[in-house]
Design an enzyme around this catalytic site. Structure first.
Site, PDB file in Angstrom:
ATOM      1  N   TYR A   1     -49.090  26.031  42.118  1.00  0.00           N
ATOM      2  CA  TYR A   1     -49.165  24.842  41.269  1.00  0.00           C
ATOM      3  C   TYR A   1     -49.911  23.774  42.065  1.00  0.00           C
ATOM      4  O   TYR A   1     -49.380  23.243  43.054  1.00  0.00           O
ATOM      5  CB  TYR A   1     -47.735  24.416  40.971  1.00  0.00           C
ATOM      6  CG  TYR A   1     -47.510  23.154  40.182  1.00  0.00           C
ATOM      7  CD1 TYR A   1     -47.559  23.167  38.795  1.00  0.00           C
ATOM      8  CD2 TYR A   1     -47.173  21.962  40.826  1.00  0.00           C
ATOM      9  CE1 TYR A   1     -47.280  22.016  38.066  1.00  0.00           C
ATOM     10  CE2 TYR A   1     -46.895  20.808  40.104  1.00  0.00           C
ATOM     11  CZ  TYR A   1     -46.960  20.847  38.723  1.00  0.00           C
ATOM     12  OH  TYR A   1     -46.673  19.715  38.005  1.00  0.00           O
TER      13      TYR A   1
ATOM     14  N   THR B   1     -50.632  18.077  43.895  1.00  0.00           N
ATOM     15  CA  THR B   1     -50.704  17.083  44.976  1.00  0.00           C
ATOM     16  C   THR B   1     -52.061  17.115  45.684  1.00  0.00           C
ATOM     17  O   THR B   1     -52.662  18.182  45.864  1.00  0.00           O
ATOM     18  CB  THR B   1     -49.572  17.364  45.992  1.00  0.00           C
ATOM     19  OG1 THR B   1     -48.333  17.395  45.282  1.00  0.00           O
ATOM     20  CG2 THR B   1     -49.515  16.294  47.069  1.00  0.00           C
TER      21      THR B   1
ATOM     22  N   GLU C   1     -41.217  18.308  44.386  1.00  0.00           N
ATOM     23  CA  GLU C   1     -40.890  18.095  42.953  1.00  0.00           C
ATOM     24  C   GLU C   1     -40.380  16.677  42.700  1.00  0.00           C
ATOM     25  O   GLU C   1     -39.537  16.462  41.823  1.00  0.00           O
ATOM     26  CB  GLU C   1     -39.859  19.119  42.472  1.00  0.00           C
ATOM     27  CG  GLU C   1     -40.459  20.315  41.782  1.00  0.00           C
ATOM     28  CD  GLU C   1     -41.478  19.946  40.704  1.00  0.00           C
ATOM     29  OE1 GLU C   1     -42.691  20.008  41.028  1.00  0.00           O
ATOM     30  OE2 GLU C   1     -41.100  19.604  39.576  1.00  0.00           O
TER      31      GLU C   1
HETATM   32  C1  LIG Z   1     -43.403  22.267  51.809  1.00  0.00           C
HETATM   33  C2  LIG Z   1     -44.023  21.570  50.650  1.00  0.00           C
HETATM   34  C3  LIG Z   1     -44.353  22.271  49.508  1.00  0.00           C
HETATM   35  C4  LIG Z   1     -44.971  21.625  48.433  1.00  0.00           C
HETATM   36  N1  LIG Z   1     -45.375  22.359  47.347  1.00  0.00           N
HETATM   37  C5  LIG Z   1     -46.148  21.763  46.405  1.00  0.00           C
HETATM   38  C6  LIG Z   1     -46.753  22.545  45.366  1.00  0.00           C
HETATM   39  O1  LIG Z   1     -46.553  23.752  45.269  1.00  0.00           O
HETATM   40  N2  LIG Z   1     -47.575  21.923  44.484  1.00  0.00           N
HETATM   41  C7  LIG Z   1     -47.830  20.583  44.554  1.00  0.00           C
HETATM   42  O2  LIG Z   1     -48.583  20.089  43.727  1.00  0.00           O
HETATM   43  N3  LIG Z   1     -47.264  19.812  45.523  1.00  0.00           N
HETATM   44  C8  LIG Z   1     -46.439  20.370  46.452  1.00  0.00           C
HETATM   45  N4  LIG Z   1     -45.885  19.618  47.445  1.00  0.00           N
HETATM   46  C9  LIG Z   1     -46.152  18.187  47.472  1.00  0.00           C
HETATM   47  C10 LIG Z   1     -44.930  17.335  47.194  1.00  0.00           C
HETATM   48  O3  LIG Z   1     -44.590  17.401  45.841  1.00  0.00           O
HETATM   49  C11 LIG Z   1     -45.261  15.919  47.691  1.00  0.00           C
HETATM   50  O4  LIG Z   1     -45.247  15.978  49.112  1.00  0.00           O
HETATM   51  C12 LIG Z   1     -44.318  14.883  47.188  1.00  0.00           C
HETATM   52  O5  LIG Z   1     -44.473  14.689  45.811  1.00  0.00           O
HETATM   53  C13 LIG Z   1     -44.522  13.533  47.898  1.00  0.00           C
HETATM   54  O6  LIG Z   1     -45.862  13.156  47.937  1.00  0.00           O
HETATM   55  P1  LIG Z   1     -46.516  12.731  49.336  1.00  0.00           P
HETATM   56  O7  LIG Z   1     -46.224  13.794  50.318  1.00  0.00           O
HETATM   57  O8  LIG Z   1     -47.919  12.379  49.093  1.00  0.00           O
HETATM   58  O9  LIG Z   1     -45.707  11.446  49.783  1.00  0.00           O
HETATM   59  P2  LIG Z   1     -45.932   9.963  49.269  1.00  0.00           P
HETATM   60  O10 LIG Z   1     -46.036   9.918  47.805  1.00  0.00           O
HETATM   61  O11 LIG Z   1     -47.005   9.324  50.066  1.00  0.00           O
HETATM   62  O12 LIG Z   1     -44.545   9.321  49.700  1.00  0.00           O
HETATM   63  C14 LIG Z   1     -44.206   8.996  51.056  1.00  0.00           C
HETATM   64  C15 LIG Z   1     -42.873   8.241  51.025  1.00  0.00           C
HETATM   65  O13 LIG Z   1     -43.029   7.050  50.251  1.00  0.00           O
HETATM   66  C16 LIG Z   1     -42.110   7.015  49.181  1.00  0.00           C
HETATM   67  N5  LIG Z   1     -42.783   6.438  48.007  1.00  0.00           N
HETATM   68  C17 LIG Z   1     -43.860   6.922  47.361  1.00  0.00           C
HETATM   69  N6  LIG Z   1     -44.190   6.127  46.340  1.00  0.00           N
HETATM   70  C18 LIG Z   1     -43.309   5.120  46.338  1.00  0.00           C
HETATM   71  C19 LIG Z   1     -43.121   3.968  45.523  1.00  0.00           C
HETATM   72  N7  LIG Z   1     -43.913   3.716  44.489  1.00  0.00           N
HETATM   73  N8  LIG Z   1     -42.114   3.134  45.826  1.00  0.00           N
HETATM   74  C20 LIG Z   1     -41.285   3.385  46.862  1.00  0.00           C
HETATM   75  N9  LIG Z   1     -41.411   4.443  47.667  1.00  0.00           N
HETATM   76  C21 LIG Z   1     -42.404   5.314  47.402  1.00  0.00           C
HETATM   77  C22 LIG Z   1     -41.727   8.468  48.947  1.00  0.00           C
HETATM   78  O14 LIG Z   1     -40.472   8.571  48.338  1.00  0.00           O
HETATM   79  C23 LIG Z   1     -41.739   9.006  50.362  1.00  0.00           C
HETATM   80  O15 LIG Z   1     -40.532   8.695  50.989  1.00  0.00           O
HETATM   81  C24 LIG Z   1     -45.232  20.242  48.502  1.00  0.00           C
HETATM   82  C25 LIG Z   1     -44.866  19.524  49.648  1.00  0.00           C
HETATM   83  C26 LIG Z   1     -44.298  20.162  50.719  1.00  0.00           C
HETATM   84  C27 LIG Z   1     -43.966  19.373  51.955  1.00  0.00           C
END
Ligand SMILES: Cc1cc2nc3c(=O)[nH]c(=O)nc-3n(C[C@H](O)[C@H](O)[C@H](O)COP(=O)(O)OP(=O)(O)OC[C@H]3O[C@@H](n4cnc5c(N)ncnc54)[C@H](O)[C@@H]3O)c2cc1C
Length: 560
Positions: free
Chosen positions: A126, A129, A369
């Site tokens: 999927y 991200t 998720e």
């Molecule tokens: C092992 C692993 C597997 C994954 N598998 C998939 C996959 O199969 N497909 C896919 O599409 N994605 C996948 N992901 C991505 C995952 O869904 C994202 O890492 C997640 O949604 C968070 O996005 P980010 O890492 O960019 O963090 P960010 O969005 O940058 O967030 C960083 C921190 O800031 C906080 N934050 C963000 N926005 C706000 C806000 N507006 N207000 C306050 N706090 C906020 C968050 O809660 C977090 O604590 C995976 C991630 C990992 C680590």
């Protein structure tokens, strides 16, 4: 999705999973995979093969699956997470990957791709991200440029980068979200399509037995029939439409991982002798490291079963309910796994005893998720609207329903859960009057309070259903009705006290109440009643501990 499997089929599936894990994924093997940071592709493909066919339970019958419902999904995901969250993630990624097609695909697309999963065991990924678009998918940068011939769109060229994609390096088929001229759109892309390449597997903190990789899309050409639903711009709607299911799946992962850790800590504590007696006989140990975690996990389970039944009843989306389930279950699972390391002391801190690995694995569930903070925001925004629409009455009404339940069943914690819900209504109302949700921190804290209060209500209702013999036939039966009632009373007290203390903390902290009004605000919250309701907490914790350790006359497990 159909209402699902019958109880016998579900039970047989769970037993087959346990049997498979016992044979193919013993602890030593899981530790080796973790140490080598290795995705066991053979195992996941075998799980999709004729022997176990785990994918069949999640594919609708018309596409050659067995059409498991949301309730089945939660039970199967919990069981997989108990085995290994990395392997479970490899399975989950296929369902996440196929979800845009399941909800938004044309009948031909569903037939083409869903039957491939069922018949061939195709692994999916999927791809949502991106490096700069995580929680905020609106910031998506990948593009899909139309390729036209004689004025007709014949295909698209996709360019961009995807980050942290589960199964990214091993999938047979990918769903990729990219900005088409009509807006964000899902595309189905086959492995091996020129221009699609995966980076090396990420060296992760946990779920090291899952494959996570970045994807690079460099002029990846797909035919126009690879647009999910054949209409551009539906991508975010399609992603939203499955959150009820997908977040329930990850909630079940949190629940399963938390229980996997506790199920190691509990037996350990019966044999570990300190100060002349087993740790399991020391309330300072059990009432801190075991009992409260069991109560939180079971509160999350109660809410998950409620959401699953609603999904199976034909309700769609349930985005907020999925968020509440995911939030409480994954936070509780992560916390329980951490407590389990403490429960094993120095042994817990070493690899051999598994809880160290389970803790690292569980950590992902509050991130992927949708992070816990995004869950708090989702919950708070929706319930805030509900508060406004009902002129502040929604949670008072919910509380009154629980009070009516308490009149029939005085010992299931419904009265205390009602105190939590009344307090929640008062906190929301004071936040409205003082316009406090302009502070983002307050908005998110309200999300947490909503989750606690709603889950307290769900556990009290579940305890009543158990007492009335009215639980879903496929429900987990680890705890008999009296134990569930005690767990409900323990959790309801925690939720109510949280509402009282955090309610005062954040409302007063944000300047929502003048100094002179603090006492009357606390009265309105029901703080004195909530404090009085703590009476009997220790006796209930003693009872839960006795059940967990088999010391109570009543058996831990309800009669089937
Ligand atoms: C092992 C692993 C597997 C994954 N598998 C998939 C996959 O199969 N497909 C896919 O599409 N994605 C996948 N992901 C991505 C995952 O869904 C994202 O890492 C997640 O949604 C968070 O996005 P980010 O890492 O960019 O963090 P960010 O969005 O940058 O967030 C960083 C921190 O800031 C906080 N934050 C963000 N926005 C706000 C806000 N507006 N207000 C306050 N706090 C906020 C968050 O809660 C977090 O604590 C995976 C991630 C990992 C680590």
């Amino acid at each position: 999705m159909a209402a699902g499997l019958d109880k016998e089929t579900l039970d047989a599936t769970l037993a087959a999973l346990r049997d498979y894990a016992g044979r193919r994924l013993p602890d030593q093997k899981l530790l080796e995979l973790d140490a080598r940071d290795e995705f066991p592709e053979d195992i996941v493909r075998e799980m999709f093969g004729p022997q176990l066919g785990i994918q069949l339970f999640l594919v609708p019958e018309e596409y050659h699956g067995m059409g498991g419902g949301a309730f089945d999904l939660y039970r199967i995901c919990e069981e997989m997470a108990r085995i290994d969250l990395g392997v479970a993630t490899g399975v989950l990624a296929t369902f996440l990957g196929s979800d845009p097609i399941r909800v938004g695909g044309t009948p031909e697309q569903k037939t083409r791709w869903m039957t491939r999963i069922a018949d061939e065991g195709a692994l999916m990924a999927y791809g949502a991200t991106e490096p700069a678009a995580g929680s905020d998918l609106g910031a998506l940068r990948s593009t899909a440029t139309r390729v036209e011939q004689d004025g007709a769109i014949v295909g698209y060229k996709i360019n961009g980068a995807k980050q942290w994609i589960s199964n990214g390096g091993v999938a047979d088929v990918y769903t990729i979200l990219a900005n088409a001229p009509g807006g964000p759109t899902w595309f189905v892309v086959d492995r091996g399509t020129p221009g699609l390449s995966a980076g090396k597997p990420e060296d992760k903190h946990g779920i090291r037995a899952s494959n996570t990789a970045a994807l690079s899309l460099d002029d990846v050409y797909v035919e126009a029939d690879r647009v999910v639903g054949l209409v551009e711009g539906q991508g975010l709607v399609q992603a939203q439409a499955v959150f009820g299911y997908t977040r329930l799946m990850v909630a079940a992962f949190g629940l399963g991982a938390g229980w996997a850790a506790l199920d190691r800590a509990i037996p350990y504590s019966t044999t570990r002798i300190q100060a002349g007696a087993p740790l399991s006989e020391k309330a300072g140990y059990t009432h801190k490291l075991i009992v409260p975690h069991v109560a939180r996990l079971e509160a999350a389970r109660a809410y998950m079963e409620y959401v699953a039944e609603r999904l199976d009843g034909g309700e769609h989306q349930l985005t907020t309910e999925g968020a509440i389930a995911k939030y409480l279950a994954t936070e509780a699972g992560n916390w329980a796994a951490d407590a389990s390391i403490q429960a094993l002391g120095g042994y817990g801190y070493t690899k051999e005893y598994m809880v160290e690995k389970i803790k690292r694995d569980a950590r992902i569930t509050t991130i992927y998720e949708g992070t816990s903070e995004i869950m708090e925001m989702t919950i708070s925004r929706d319930r805030w609207q509900q508060h406004m629409k009902t002129r502040g009455q929604h949670y008072h009404d919910e509380a009154r329903q629980l009070e009516a339940l308490a009149a029939r069943h005085p010992r299931v914690g419904a009265d205390v859960a009602a105190l939590a819900l009344h307090a929640l209504a008062e906190v929301l109302e004071r936040a409205r009057v003082a316009r406090l949700t302009r502070h983002q921190h307050i908005l998110l804290r309200l999300g947490e309070l909503v989750a606690y209060a709603e889950c307290a209500g769900a556990l009290a209702r579940r305890a009543v259903m158990a007492a009335d013999g009215a639980l879903n036939a496929k429900a987990d039966t680890r705890f008999a009705p009296p134990a569930l009632a005690a767990l409900s009373r323990v959790f309801a007290r925690e939720a109510a006290l949280k509402l009282a203390s955090d309610g005062v903390r954040w409302i007063c902290g944000a300047g929502g109440v003048l100094d002179a009004e603090v006492a009357s605000f606390m009265e309105a919250l029901g703080v004195p009643a909530i404090q009085r309701a703590q009476t009997g907490l220790l006796a209930d914790m003693d009872h839960v501990a006795d059940v967990i350790y088999g010391r109570a006359a009543e058996s831990g497990r309800a009669a089937a």
